[in-house]
Motif scaffolding. Sequence first.
Motif, short mmCIF file in Angstrom:
data_model
loop_
_atom_site.label_atom_id
_atom_site.label_comp_id
_atom_site.label_asym_id
_atom_site.label_seq_id
_atom_site.Cartn_x
_atom_site.Cartn_y
_atom_site.Cartn_z
N MET A 218 0.90 -22.47 30.81
CA MET A 218 0.03 -22.04 31.92
C MET A 218 0.73 -20.95 32.71
SD MET A 218 -1.68 -25.48 33.38
CE MET A 218 -2.71 -26.50 32.33
N VAL A 219 -0.05 -20.06 33.27
CA VAL A 219 0.55 -19.00 34.08
C VAL A 219 -0.03 -19.06 35.50
CG1 VAL A 219 1.00 -16.54 34.32
CG2 VAL A 219 0.96 -17.58 32.05
N ASP A 220 -1.32 -18.73 35.66
CA ASP A 220 -1.87 -18.71 37.03
C ASP A 220 -2.38 -20.08 37.47
OD1 ASP A 220 -4.04 -18.59 35.27
OD2 ASP A 220 -5.32 -17.71 36.79
N GLY A 221 -2.85 -20.89 36.52
CA GLY A 221 -3.34 -22.22 36.87
C GLY A 221 -4.69 -22.23 37.57
N GLY A 223 -7.60 -20.49 36.07
CA GLY A 223 -8.70 -20.12 35.17
C GLY A 223 -8.85 -18.63 34.94
N MET A 224 -7.89 -17.82 35.37
CA MET A 224 -8.09 -16.37 35.25
C MET A 224 -7.31 -15.71 34.10
SD MET A 224 -8.60 -14.99 39.08
CE MET A 224 -7.24 -15.80 39.85
N CYS A 225 -6.14 -16.26 33.74
CA CYS A 225 -5.31 -15.54 32.76
C CYS A 225 -5.63 -15.91 31.31
CB CYS A 225 -3.83 -15.78 33.05
SG CYS A 225 -3.26 -17.44 32.63
N GLY A 226 -6.18 -17.07 31.07
CA GLY A 226 -6.54 -17.48 29.71
C GLY A 226 -5.38 -18.05 28.90
N ALA A 227 -4.18 -18.14 29.48
CA ALA A 227 -3.01 -18.61 28.73
C ALA A 227 -3.18 -20.06 28.24
CB ALA A 227 -1.76 -18.51 29.59
N CYS A 228 -3.90 -20.85 29.00
CA CYS A 228 -3.95 -22.29 28.71
C CYS A 228 -5.15 -22.68 27.85
CB CYS A 228 -3.98 -23.08 30.01
SG CYS A 228 -5.50 -22.80 30.91
N PHE A 238 -10.31 -24.00 29.37
CA PHE A 238 -9.05 -23.68 30.03
C PHE A 238 -8.51 -24.98 30.62
CE2 PHE A 238 -10.59 -19.09 30.94
CZ PHE A 238 -10.30 -18.74 29.63
N CYS A 240 -6.29 -25.62 32.69
CA CYS A 240 -5.95 -25.68 34.12
C CYS A 240 -7.16 -25.96 35.00
CB CYS A 240 -5.24 -24.40 34.55
SG CYS A 240 -6.28 -22.94 34.52
FE1 FES Z 1 -4.37 -19.16 33.38
FE2 FES Z 1 -5.29 -21.59 32.85
S1 FES Z 1 -3.28 -21.01 33.31
S2 FES Z 1 -6.37 -19.72 32.78
#
Ligand code: FES
Length: 280
Positions: A218-221, A223-228, A238, A240
């Motif tokens: 996870m990066v931003d937590g 829902g914006m970065c899509g990492a999760c 997502f 997070c």
């Molecule tokens: Fe970035 Fe979930 S941590 S969308």
Amino acid sequence: MNEILKKRVLTPVTKEIVVSAPRIARKAQPGQFVILRVSEEGERIPLTIADFDREEGTVTLVYQEVGYTTRLLGKLETNDSIMDLAGPLGLPAELPEKGRVVAVGGGVGVAPLLPKCKELHRRGIELISIIGARSSDLVILEDEMRACSNELHICTDDGSRGFKGFVSDKLKQMFETGLNPDEVDEVIAIGPIPMMKATCAVTKEFGVKTWVSMNPIMVDGTGMCGACRVTVGGETKFACVDGPMFDGHLVDWDEAWRRANSYREQEHIANERCRCGGEH
Ligand code: FES
Ligand code: FAD
Ligand code: MG
């Protein structure tokens, strides 16, 4: 800055800290997590809120030192401060109001499992818990889990304590030798991906609904970065904001495993630097 008010060493690699975070403590629900930065230039890492005290204004975090940032966090002592803590993040766990639940925790997964077990116990649910680790010295939060469980089973991979084998093997054995799957309303399984995948294979065979807590990068937590990103029932979710709890029988485990291992090389390099006492 969030001050560390208490610190407890649970195993050689697992620590528990109680951190001052009044605004997070006021809103926290079982199943939610925080994202923290140890220092100004540090990376953001998610940790589950293992416990909270609204009156004291504190949250408890239990973490295993697996790499650069968790090792850095491990070096902080009581009265030191963490740069920042964002949360509570994620959806609260959907927990039943009555019935019988089996809680299965592997390794440090017992930490995120504990707040759900405490809440189930508070609701009067019959709780059968199975917790495991590689060896007996790595079993965590045994007393806390015992306090909220009707039955507690301990497993170790090397047989140094309790059942010799994985928590999923123990669950299978219990279903085969007396625990009636029709009398279990749901299973909650939290731990490393292979452990949750194996547990879901057992519960699918016996037809018991199973919740898992996904732990992708996870990066931003928010829902914006899509990492999760995780695939659940063929849909992109997502973790997070849509999770972290999902129906384990619908998770694409192979994809989750591939994504969790995407940065192994970089993590290894950062970890080696940390061991040598170097900077980022
Ligand atoms: Fe970035 Fe979930 S941590 S969308
Ligand atoms: P690294 O060497 O950087 O990474 C080791 C492994 O940790 C990676 O292979 C990857 O699988 C995972 N990881 C690395 N970076 C991240 C990241 N930014 N986000 C998520 N995973 C990452 N661990 C605990 O010990 N206790 C907890 O209560 C806990 N709760 C979590 C709740 C959620 C919702 C999620 C997603 C993860 C949770 N984790 C928890 C895992 C924890 O975030 C990772 O162990 C930590 O980020 C590792 O960072 P590192 O720099 O020390 O290790
Ligand atoms: Mg890292």
